[in-house]
Design a protein around this motif. Structure first.
Motif, mmCIF file in Angstrom:
data_model
loop_
_atom_site.group_PDB
_atom_site.id
_atom_site.type_symbol
_atom_site.label_atom_id
_atom_site.label_comp_id
_atom_site.label_asym_id
_atom_site.label_seq_id
_atom_site.Cartn_x
_atom_site.Cartn_y
_atom_site.Cartn_z
ATOM 1 N N ASP A 1 0.837 -1.208 0.000
ATOM 2 C CA ASP A 1 0.000 0.000 0.000
ATOM 3 C C ASP A 1 0.870 1.256 0.000
ATOM 4 O O ASP A 1 0.556 2.248 -0.679
ATOM 5 C CB ASP A 1 -0.922 0.006 1.219
ATOM 6 N N GLN A 2 1.962 1.223 0.761
ATOM 7 C CA GLN A 2 2.869 2.370 0.791
ATOM 8 C C GLN A 2 3.525 2.584 -0.572
ATOM 9 O O GLN A 2 3.657 3.725 -1.040
ATOM 10 C CB GLN A 2 3.944 2.148 1.865
ATOM 11 N N ARG B 1 18.685 6.770 -17.337
ATOM 12 C CA ARG B 1 18.938 7.162 -15.953
ATOM 13 C C ARG B 1 18.007 6.380 -15.040
ATOM 14 O O ARG B 1 16.973 5.886 -15.471
ATOM 15 C CB ARG B 1 18.711 8.667 -15.762
ATOM 16 N N CYS B 2 18.376 6.296 -13.789
ATOM 17 C CA CYS B 2 17.554 5.586 -12.818
ATOM 18 C C CYS B 2 16.212 6.300 -12.670
ATOM 19 O O CYS B 2 16.172 7.512 -12.422
ATOM 20 C CB CYS B 2 18.265 5.525 -11.470
ATOM 21 N N PRO B 3 15.082 5.581 -12.802
ATOM 22 C CA PRO B 3 13.770 6.221 -12.641
ATOM 23 C C PRO B 3 13.600 6.784 -11.231
ATOM 24 O O PRO B 3 14.085 6.207 -10.252
ATOM 25 C CB PRO B 3 12.784 5.077 -12.901
ATOM 26 N N LEU B 4 12.883 7.885 -11.142
ATOM 27 C CA LEU B 4 12.669 8.523 -9.846
ATOM 28 C C LEU B 4 11.955 7.594 -8.874
ATOM 29 O O LEU B 4 12.243 7.604 -7.671
ATOM 30 C CB LEU B 4 11.861 9.811 -10.030
ATOM 31 N N ILE B 5 11.043 6.756 -9.367
ATOM 32 C CA ILE B 5 10.310 5.868 -8.464
ATOM 33 C C ILE B 5 11.256 4.867 -7.803
ATOM 34 O O ILE B 5 11.085 4.522 -6.624
ATOM 35 C CB ILE B 5 9.168 5.137 -9.219
ATOM 36 N N ILE B 6 12.280 4.413 -8.518
ATOM 37 C CA ILE B 6 13.252 3.490 -7.920
ATOM 38 C C ILE B 6 14.065 4.208 -6.847
ATOM 39 O O ILE B 6 14.290 3.677 -5.745
ATOM 40 C CB ILE B 6 14.176 2.902 -9.003
ATOM 41 N N LEU C 1 11.809 4.576 -3.766
ATOM 42 C CA LEU C 1 11.618 3.339 -3.010
ATOM 43 C C LEU C 1 12.857 2.993 -2.190
ATOM 44 O O LEU C 1 12.759 2.577 -1.030
ATOM 45 C CB LEU C 1 11.284 2.196 -3.967
ATOM 46 N N ILE C 2 14.032 3.159 -2.780
ATOM 47 C CA ILE C 2 15.270 2.850 -2.055
ATOM 48 C C ILE C 2 15.483 3.832 -0.911
ATOM 49 O O ILE C 2 15.936 3.457 0.180
ATOM 50 C CB ILE C 2 16.464 2.858 -3.026
ATOM 51 N N ALA C 3 15.121 5.103 -1.138
ATOM 52 C CA ALA C 3 15.315 6.119 -0.102
ATOM 53 C C ALA C 3 14.335 5.950 1.060
ATOM 54 O O ALA C 3 14.669 6.260 2.208
ATOM 55 C CB ALA C 3 15.167 7.510 -0.711
ATOM 56 N N ASN C 4 13.127 5.439 0.780
ATOM 57 C CA ASN C 4 12.097 5.353 1.813
ATOM 58 C C ASN C 4 12.161 4.079 2.645
ATOM 59 O O ASN C 4 11.611 4.042 3.749
ATOM 60 C CB ASN C 4 10.711 5.476 1.177
ATOM 61 N N PHE C 5 12.802 3.030 2.120
ATOM 62 C CA PHE C 5 12.858 1.760 2.844
ATOM 63 C C PHE C 5 14.290 1.228 2.789
ATOM 64 O O PHE C 5 14.885 1.142 1.717
ATOM 65 C CB PHE C 5 11.893 0.743 2.232
ATOM 66 N N SER C 6 14.806 0.857 3.942
ATOM 67 C CA SER C 6 16.223 0.474 4.031
ATOM 68 C C SER C 6 16.450 -1.032 4.023
ATOM 69 O O SER C 6 17.584 -1.473 4.222
ATOM 70 C CB SER C 6 16.827 1.057 5.311
ATOM 71 N N ASP C 7 15.400 -1.819 3.789
ATOM 72 C CA ASP C 7 15.537 -3.270 3.926
ATOM 73 C C ASP C 7 15.483 -4.017 2.597
ATOM 74 O O ASP C 7 15.300 -5.230 2.567
ATOM 75 C CB ASP C 7 14.460 -3.825 4.857
#
Length: 444
Positions: free
Chosen positions: A21-22, A120-125, A128-134
């Motif tokens: 959902d997030q 270039r790396c998509p902003l959504i990727i 996602l990496i910035a918001n979750f560290s696992d």
């Protein structure tokens, strides 16, 4: 469509429903940032805020029991007519969430030619990496946009362990931050930012690069301002797979910001194109689709089920034919790759710095012999058997007073003889301020 890049990662042992959902909310924000007025619709069109023309998107949600699969496709059209596609899939199954994204491009007109794009790396990727560290890929932490500082001996040894690890699944890029050979400052930070999710980046100093030379050997080390890309795995002889760009080759791109931009674009294309070919879509996506389709068929009446099964049989026949054609193409490409690899092995792959130091581009056959009256500078990168391994470099920035006559440089003299094939120099001086092996000035 030309495949440009792929990203894949997953998180385990989490509240998967909440995480999906997030992620869906972050996708809403991503599409809205692109220009979509109502990004939660099943499909829509918009005037692109980030491109130079129009965009379209489509979304679908597939459910099978408690498992959920989200599919998102974004198509942006440039003023040239070229179309760029970002496909994103994410699913929850049990206590795990999997994410997969692919980038592709198609020409706006019919032509048989690759599309000259540097993805270039998509902003959504990034989000996602910035918001979750696992997030993990094949059990390995997904690379962040941070640089591993290997400028101390202990950190450099940790880097060597990572480079030699048999469980490593992602490339590592090492930047030699040798002040005397540096082409672009801060290159390691730009590389880490632009290759987030695909490659780890480390920086070594002139001193700590000696640890790499001692641990990996001169052939696989990174020094004198070079940038080396280490692929996972190794050769049969134990050496590491990779590509090395020495300072001279980096300088050929241009020593200004434009040159750095060209090199970064090359690195993105190098890593992303390999990811596009080697990162498969997670199998959980196919399983959820299959189970959802079975559930749908079981819910149909007999007549509707028969018609649906006939349609599935026809579609299966078409897909089988396409699969056979694709397998034939794959076999042809494999043959061409094998033939190319055999040719490169015979002729020597210029991009892969596989030769030992004394046989590499700094060897006597690769440049003219020293001329009478010429002054050359050399740097020590290793030693063995009482002989220093030397490479030609440029002058340092230290004062003339730092240069002292070398009266006790037997190993360096033997290294000069081995490198240049002659010993008729007039004088040898050593810089007392240079570190990382030192620097020698030889007047011929």
């Amino acid at each position: 469509m030309q495949a440009l890049a792929a990203y894949s990662f997953e998180a385990n042992g989490i509240d998967s429903s909440r995480r999906v959902d997030q992620v869906a909310l972050l996708v809403d924000d991503w599409l809205a940032g692109k220009g979509a007025v109502n990004p939660q619709l099943a499909e829509g069109e918009f005037v692109s805020k980030t491109g130079d023309k129009t965009g379209q998107f489509a979304r679908a949600v597939i459910r099978s029991g408690s498992d959920v699969l989200h599919e998102v496709e974004l198509i942006e059209t440039a003023h040239t007519g070229d179309m760029f596609t970002t496909s994103l899939q994410f699913a929850s199954s049990g206590d795990a969430v999997s994410v997969y994204a692919s980038l592709g491009a198609a020409p706006g007109q019919s032509r048989v030619a690759p599309i000259a794009v540097y993805p270039r790396c998509p902003l959504i990727i990034r989000t996602l990496i910035a918001n979750f560290s696992d997030w993990r890929f094949a059990g390995q932490e997904v690379p962040l946009s941070t640089v591993f500082d290997a400028t101390t001996d202990d950190a450099a040894r940790q880097l060597c362990d990572a480079l030699r690890s048999k469980t490593r699944r992602l490339p590592i890029i090492v930047v030699s931050n040798d002040e005397d050979e540096l082409v672009w400052r801060g290159l390691q930070n730009k590389l880490a930012d632009e290759l987030i999710g695909l490659a780890d980046v480390a920086v070594v100093s002139a001193e700590s690069s000696w640890v790499l030379t001692d641990e990996l050997g001169p052939r696989d080390s990174c020094y004198l301002g070079a940038v080396r890309l280490y692929w996972p795995g190794g050769r049969a002889d134990g050496s590491l797979l990779g590509i090395n760009w020495r300072a001279g080759r980096l300088g050929a791109f241009g020593k200004d910001g434009k040159g750095r931009h060209r090199f970064l674009a090359l690195m993105r294309r190098e890593v992303m194109s390999v990811a596009a070919l080697t990162m498969p879509s997670p199998t959980v996506f196919r399983r959820i689709r299959s189970e959802a389709e079975k559930e749908r068929l079981r819910s149909l009446t007999d007549g509707a089920r028969d018609r649906e099964l006939d349609s599935i049989v026809e579609e299966n026949s078409r897909l089988t034919a396409r699969l056979e054609a694709a397998e034939g193409t794959i076999q042809t490409l494999r043959w061409k790759m094998a033939a190319g690899a055999m040719y490169a092995e015979r002729k020597g792959d210029a991009a892969d710095d596989g030769a030992d130091v004394e046989q590499a581009e700094d060897g006597p056959e690769a440049r003219p012999a020293p001329a009478a009256g010429e002054t050359r500078y050399y740097k020590k990168i290793g030693s063995g058997g009482g002989v220093d391994a030397l490479v030609i470099t440029k002058a340092c920035s230290h004062r003339e007073a730092n240069w002292r006559p070398a009266f006790k440089g037997d190993q360096a003299e033997k290294g000069l003889l081995k490198l240049e094939g002659r010993n008729d120099w007039k004088s040898i001086a050593h810089c007392s301020s240079c570190t990382g092996g030192g620097r020698w000035r030889v007047h011929w």
